[in-house]
Scaffold this active site. Structure first.
Site, PDB file in Angstrom:
ATOM      1  CE1 TYR A  33      28.436  33.801  27.045  1.00 31.34           C
ATOM      2  CE2 TYR A  33      26.137  34.192  27.473  1.00 31.34           C
ATOM      3  CZ  TYR A  33      27.518  34.103  28.037  1.00 31.34           C
ATOM      4  OH  TYR A  33      27.869  34.038  29.204  1.00 31.34           O
ATOM      5  NE  ARG A  52      28.045  42.159  26.960  1.00 28.49           N
ATOM      6  CZ  ARG A  52      27.521  41.996  27.934  1.00 28.49           C
ATOM      7  NH1 ARG A  52      28.207  42.414  29.055  1.00 28.49           N
ATOM      8  NH2 ARG A  52      26.548  41.529  28.287  1.00 28.49           N
ATOM      9  CE  LYS A 159      27.053  37.736  28.179  1.00 32.16           C
ATOM     10  NZ  LYS A 159      27.312  37.126  29.308  1.00 32.16           N
ATOM     11  CD  GLU A 192      33.673  38.813  35.075  1.00 32.19           C
ATOM     12  OE1 GLU A 192      32.899  39.540  34.724  1.00 32.19           O
ATOM     13  OE2 GLU A 192      34.775  38.076  34.180  1.00 32.19           O
TER      14      GLU A 192
END
Ligand code: PDD
Length: 295
Positions: A33, A52, A159, A192
């Protein structure tokens, strides 16, 4: 204001938007996504997000069945439908745009040949910015024990719709009153946050973990490097440990939906002066000044 949702070309309100149970996105979390947002009703850094998405899809051997131009048209149709449903109340509303691409519907098997066509979903809803206090006062974050995925497992560079790791981390931070969760990697280094990238500032210089630490290559993270160059703030990649957080003058997080948010507390410890610092403020101002370049 509800969402307007596109599923394989059909645009409806959120209660009518459905995906079959045998979609491998639902059965196995097989999908990728992107989250974008608009400024002046135009998606920001659209080309970078789509690049991406193609990288993510390639990493799970998923073919992207559209060109960037085609998908932009479909996003535009979904956005138009959203605004039509709002009337004058929609004036001034910017959009959150989530594009999902899954393996599609097939048999209950990991065999990808059973899924002839991927499923494409576009969710459009109002972009909700963090509250003004988040920028003015800064936020508290929690360093959680949940470890970010090992790059040899579900690589954080993908992702992916497999968000259990991130969801558990965020839920734990939330229970402790945190705005976000900071995660470490399997080596114990900082990686992160659950939905954003993390930067530390020390002696006027900013640093963020390298991609090799196992994290998403944030589009905002990349843009912030460019803002650092134009604003005269040195930014580098560096391996970070817990001590670097507690020793920092400033900390901030970055993401599409949040831009740059100052962090003033990690767990029960104050960061720097406990107020948003000058480097974070400079980068945020530069980011906002440069938004038109990404439209
Ligand atoms: N989150 N790290 C993770 C794990 C993320 O999910 C995100 C984005 C980021 C920041 O990436 P970017 O700057 O490209 O938005 C970093 C989006 C906004 C989300 O899942 O809602």
């Amino acid at each position: 204001m509800g969402s307007t949702i596109y599923v394989n070309g059909r645009i409806t309100g959120e209660s009518e938007a459905v995906v079959p149970v045998l979609d491998h996105g639902f059965l196995y979390g097989e999908g990728v996504y992107e989250v974008m947002r608009t400024y002046r009703r135009t998606p920001f850094l659209y080309g970078r997000h789509m690049a991406r998405m193609r990288r993510s899809a390639a990493m799970i051997d998923l073919e992207v069945p559209f060109t960037d131009e085609y998908l932009l048209g479909e996003i535009g149709k979904t956005a138009d439908r959203f605004y039509q449903g709002q009337g004058p109340e929609g004036d001034g509303v910017e959009l959150y745009i989530r594009v999902l691409l899954t393996r599609g519907v097939g048999a209950i098997t990991y065999d990808t040949r059973s899924c002839p066509a991927p499923t494409v979903v576009i969710i459009v809803k109002p972009q909700v910015d963090p509250p003004p206090e988040a920028y003015d006062e800064g936020v508290k974050v929690i360093l959680v024990p949940i470890v970010r995925n090992h790059p040899g497992s579900v690589n954080p560079l993908i992702k992916s719709n497999n968000l259990l790791n991130n969801a558990l981390a965020w839920q734990q931070a939330r229970r402790q009153g945190g705005f976000e969760a900071i995660m470490r990697n399997y080596r114990g280094e900082i990686s992160e946050c659950s939905q954003s990238n993390l930067f530390v500032v020390k002696d006027g210089q900013a640093a963020t973990p390298p991609l090799e630490a196992g994290l998403l290559a944030g589009i905002t993270r990349e843009f912030v490097f460019e803002c650092g160059q134009s604003a005269g703030v040195p930014i580098r990649e560096a391996t970070l440990l817990d001590a670097d957080l507690f020793d920092a003058d400033e900390l901030f997080l970055t993401s599409t939906t949040r831009e740059i948010v100052p962090i003033v507390q990690v767990d029960d410890r104050k960061v720097g002066t406990g107020r948003p610092g000058p480097v974070t403020r400079t980068l945020l101002a530069e980011f906002r000044r440069r938004i038109p370049e990404g439209l």
